[in-house]
Design a protein around this motif. Structure first.
Motif, PDB file in Angstrom:
ATOM      1  N   ARG A 130      13.861  66.221  34.567  1.00 27.03           N
ATOM      2  CA  ARG A 130      13.245  67.367  33.884  1.00 27.03           C
ATOM      3  C   ARG A 130      12.722  66.898  32.539  1.00 27.03           C
ATOM      4  O   ARG A 130      12.260  65.771  32.425  1.00 27.03           O
ATOM      5  CB  ARG A 130      14.247  68.505  33.779  1.00 27.03           C
ATOM      6  CG  ARG A 130      14.723  69.033  35.153  1.00 27.03           C
ATOM      7  CD  ARG A 130      15.551  70.320  35.007  1.00 27.03           C
ATOM      8  NE  ARG A 130      16.015  70.796  36.332  1.00 27.03           N
ATOM      9  CZ  ARG A 130      17.174  70.497  36.873  1.00 27.03           C
ATOM     10  NH1 ARG A 130      18.022  69.685  36.224  1.00 27.03           N
ATOM     11  NH2 ARG A 130      17.512  70.966  38.065  1.00 27.03           N
ATOM     12  N   ALA A 131      12.812  67.759  31.535  1.00 24.42           N
ATOM     13  CA  ALA A 131      12.120  67.493  30.269  1.00 24.42           C
ATOM     14  C   ALA A 131      12.922  66.691  29.257  1.00 24.42           C
ATOM     15  O   ALA A 131      12.423  66.402  28.161  1.00 24.42           O
ATOM     16  CB  ALA A 131      11.696  68.822  29.634  1.00 24.42           C
ATOM     17  N   SER A 132      14.152  66.307  29.554  1.00 26.40           N
ATOM     18  CA  SER A 132      15.011  65.717  28.517  1.00 26.40           C
ATOM     19  C   SER A 132      15.069  64.190  28.544  1.00 26.40           C
ATOM     20  O   SER A 132      15.770  63.597  27.723  1.00 26.40           O
ATOM     21  CB  SER A 132      16.433  66.267  28.653  1.00 26.40           C
ATOM     22  OG  SER A 132      17.038  65.819  29.866  1.00 26.40           O
TER      23      SER A 132
ATOM     24  N   GLU B  63      11.318  62.401  22.975  1.00 22.61           N
ATOM     25  CA  GLU B  63      10.529  61.377  22.291  1.00 22.61           C
ATOM     26  C   GLU B  63      11.390  60.322  21.595  1.00 22.61           C
ATOM     27  O   GLU B  63      11.079  59.119  21.645  1.00 22.61           O
ATOM     28  CB  GLU B  63       9.589  62.037  21.274  1.00 22.61           C
ATOM     29  CG  GLU B  63       8.469  62.855  21.902  1.00 22.61           C
ATOM     30  CD  GLU B  63       8.913  64.260  22.297  1.00 22.61           C
ATOM     31  OE1 GLU B  63       8.084  65.004  22.853  1.00 22.61           O
ATOM     32  OE2 GLU B  63      10.100  64.610  22.047  1.00 22.61           O
ATOM     33  N   ASP B  64      12.462  60.788  20.932  1.00 21.73           N
ATOM     34  CA  ASP B  64      13.329  59.853  20.203  1.00 21.73           C
ATOM     35  C   ASP B  64      14.581  59.474  20.989  1.00 21.73           C
ATOM     36  O   ASP B  64      15.035  58.329  20.933  1.00 21.73           O
ATOM     37  CB  ASP B  64      13.755  60.461  18.857  1.00 21.73           C
ATOM     38  CG  ASP B  64      12.561  60.743  17.963  1.00 21.73           C
ATOM     39  OD1 ASP B  64      11.631  59.919  17.949  1.00 21.73           O
ATOM     40  OD2 ASP B  64      12.559  61.795  17.288  1.00 21.73           O
ATOM     41  N   VAL B  65      15.158  60.447  21.680  1.00 22.05           N
ATOM     42  CA  VAL B  65      16.359  60.195  22.479  1.00 22.05           C
ATOM     43  C   VAL B  65      16.237  60.917  23.817  1.00 22.05           C
ATOM     44  O   VAL B  65      15.581  61.961  23.919  1.00 22.05           O
ATOM     45  CB  VAL B  65      17.653  60.660  21.760  1.00 22.05           C
ATOM     46  CG1 VAL B  65      17.918  59.833  20.529  1.00 22.05           C
ATOM     47  CG2 VAL B  65      17.596  62.137  21.429  1.00 22.05           C
ATOM     48  N   SER B  66      16.850  60.342  24.842  1.00 18.90           N
ATOM     49  CA  SER B  66      16.883  60.960  26.168  1.00 18.90           C
ATOM     50  C   SER B  66      18.296  61.438  26.466  1.00 18.90           C
ATOM     51  O   SER B  66      19.273  60.805  26.062  1.00 18.90           O
ATOM     52  CB  SER B  66      16.433  59.960  27.245  1.00 18.90           C
ATOM     53  OG  SER B  66      15.034  59.718  27.152  1.00 18.90           O
ATOM     54  N   VAL B  67      18.384  62.557  27.191  1.00 17.54           N
ATOM     55  CA  VAL B  67      19.679  63.150  27.518  1.00 17.54           C
ATOM     56  C   VAL B  67      19.738  63.453  29.012  1.00 17.54           C
ATOM     57  O   VAL B  67      18.853  64.103  29.559  1.00 17.54           O
ATOM     58  CB  VAL B  67      19.921  64.460  26.727  1.00 17.54           C
ATOM     59  CG1 VAL B  67      21.267  65.076  27.118  1.00 17.54           C
ATOM     60  CG2 VAL B  67      19.862  64.212  25.222  1.00 17.54           C
ATOM     61  N   ILE B  68      20.796  62.950  29.668  1.00 18.69           N
ATOM     62  CA  ILE B  68      21.086  63.288  31.070  1.00 18.69           C
ATOM     63  C   ILE B  68      22.415  64.033  31.093  1.00 18.69           C
ATOM     64  O   ILE B  68      23.365  63.640  30.420  1.00 18.69           O
ATOM     65  CB  ILE B  68      21.210  62.027  31.951  1.00 18.69           C
ATOM     66  CG1 ILE B  68      19.920  61.213  31.946  1.00 18.69           C
ATOM     67  CG2 ILE B  68      21.571  62.411  33.390  1.00 18.69           C
ATOM     68  CD1 ILE B  68      20.033  59.904  32.730  1.00 18.69           C
TER      69      ILE B  68
ATOM     70  N   SER C   1      19.257  65.980  35.209  1.00 20.99           N
ATOM     71  CA  SER C   1      20.679  66.139  35.530  1.00 20.99           C
ATOM     72  C   SER C   1      21.019  65.661  36.924  1.00 20.99           C
ATOM     73  O   SER C   1      20.154  65.535  37.794  1.00 20.99           O
ATOM     74  CB  SER C   1      21.084  67.615  35.400  1.00 20.99           C
ATOM     75  OG  SER C   1      20.477  68.383  36.426  1.00 20.99           O
ATOM     76  N   VAL C   2      22.311  65.417  37.115  1.00 15.04           N
ATOM     77  CA  VAL C   2      22.901  65.250  38.440  1.00 15.04           C
ATOM     78  C   VAL C   2      23.740  66.497  38.675  1.00 15.04           C
ATOM     79  O   VAL C   2      24.660  66.786  37.905  1.00 15.04           O
ATOM     80  CB  VAL C   2      23.768  63.989  38.537  1.00 15.04           C
ATOM     81  CG1 VAL C   2      24.412  63.894  39.923  1.00 15.04           C
ATOM     82  CG2 VAL C   2      22.936  62.741  38.255  1.00 15.04           C
TER      83      VAL C   2
END
Length: 337
Positions: free
Chosen positions: A327-329, A267-272, A289-290
């Motif tokens: 996915r969910a991040s 919601e606030d930040v995205s992570v790959i 992810s990759v």
């Protein structure tokens, strides 16, 4: 132990015929070859490795050079090594694993001693000191990694430049404009390790085209190092809403620290993450992810090496296209306050 003479008696042929079937030095009729091979299988005969090497001038061994450094994520390296060993065995080759940080000395040792018929090198640097020796020797070799100059070399790797670009594109599509790259340990960049440098180059180039601001910070991994790195990022770029992590040891500490700071993912930040699927799916938040295609990298390396050993290979660069799994991040960038 079953002897060659016993195989010959069982197959109804001479010992020399069995030897020729094993070495391939003379043409043997298909029916005779089949009979000998059936006897070998039924009796469980295993040729003496030393005798076969002397007879054929081959060791049937591939040397795999994989320096195990504390600043690298060893599980990925070993997954690639296992893939090499498994695929090599299907072609009748065993693998000699060289894990020391010997550099050119390891290449000299293999080429000068006859320890192995061919070499596969991992942990490739952009200006790798082992490469001049590889270019000088007639012994077949393949790199799992990409140096700056690939002339006269066969290389197999994930396309890390395209991987970095793909991460930038995904975050840009979601509306993120300030992104931070949490990279490998500083020593990895100091050595100019190919995969880390190429990921960063690809991400920066695509970010410029898309109008993204990028901040890159190496990280040793672990909670304390990640806490210092994240604090530095948020101090320098408090508006950062997208993170790209190329450091498996930093993934879970980053997620924990973001929770502590009240920054919800996604919601606030995205992570790959650029990491094995196992790391991505077993994290506290299932990560976009990759994946690192360890199995494909090992298989391609062996196939190209076998082709060289059989006289049908050529020098080429094989880059595996990256695949990003959502996915969910990751999610839309939060609206500006």
């Amino acid at each position: 132990m079953v002897t060659l003479a016993e195989v010959a008696q069982h197959a109804g042929v001479s010992a020399s015929t069995v030897s020729y079937v094993l070495s391939g030095k003379r043409s043997i009729s298909a029916s005779t070859r089949q009979r000998v091979e059936q006897s070998i299988q039924e009796l469980g005969y295993h040729p003496n490795a030393g005798a076969r090497a002397l007879a054929s001038s081959r060791s049937n061994i591939i040397a795999l050079m994989v320096p195990l450094r504390t600043d690298m994520y060893v599980p990925v390296m070993m997954e690639i090594a296992i893939a090499v060993a498994t695929n090599a065995r299907t072609h009748g080759y065993d693998v000699l694993l060289l894990t020391g940080e010997e550099g050119p000395d390891a290449v000299r040792r293999v080429t000068g001693s006859g320890l192995a018929d061919a070499m596969i090198l991992m942990d490739v640097e952009l200006d790798d000191e082992r490469l001049p020796l590889l270019r000088e020797t007639d012994q077949p070799s393949v790199l799992i990694g990409l140096p700056a100059d690939t002339t006269g070399l066969t290389c197999v790797d994930l396309d890390f430049g395209a991987t970095g670009a793909l991460c930038a594109e995904h975050l840009a599509l979601l509306g993120h404009r300030d992104i931070a790259v949490i990279g490998e340990a500083p020593a990895v960049y100091e050595r100019h390790t190919g995969f880390a440098e190429r990921t960063l180059d690809g991400l920066r180039a695509r970010s410029r085209e898309l109008g993204l601001r990028v901040l890159h910070r190496p990280c040793e991994g672990g909670y304390d190092a990640m806490a210092l790195t994240l604090a530095r990022i948020l101090d320098e770029r408090p508006g950062t809403t997208g993170f790209v992590v190329q450091n498996e040891s930093a993934v879970e500490p980053l997620l924990a620290l973001l929770r502590q700071k009240g920054r919800a993912v996604p919601e606030d930040v995205s992570v790959i993450a650029i990491c094995p699927d196992q790391v991505a799916t077993q994290s506290s938040v299932r990560l976009t992810s990759v994946a690192i295609p360890a199995q494909d990298m090992g298989r391609h390396a062996v196939e190209h090496l076998i082709a060289k050993l059989e006289g049908r290979g050529k020098d080429e660069v094989v880059l595996i296209s990256p695949e990003l799994t959502v996915r969910a991040s990751t999610g839309p960038a939060p609206a500006a306050p």
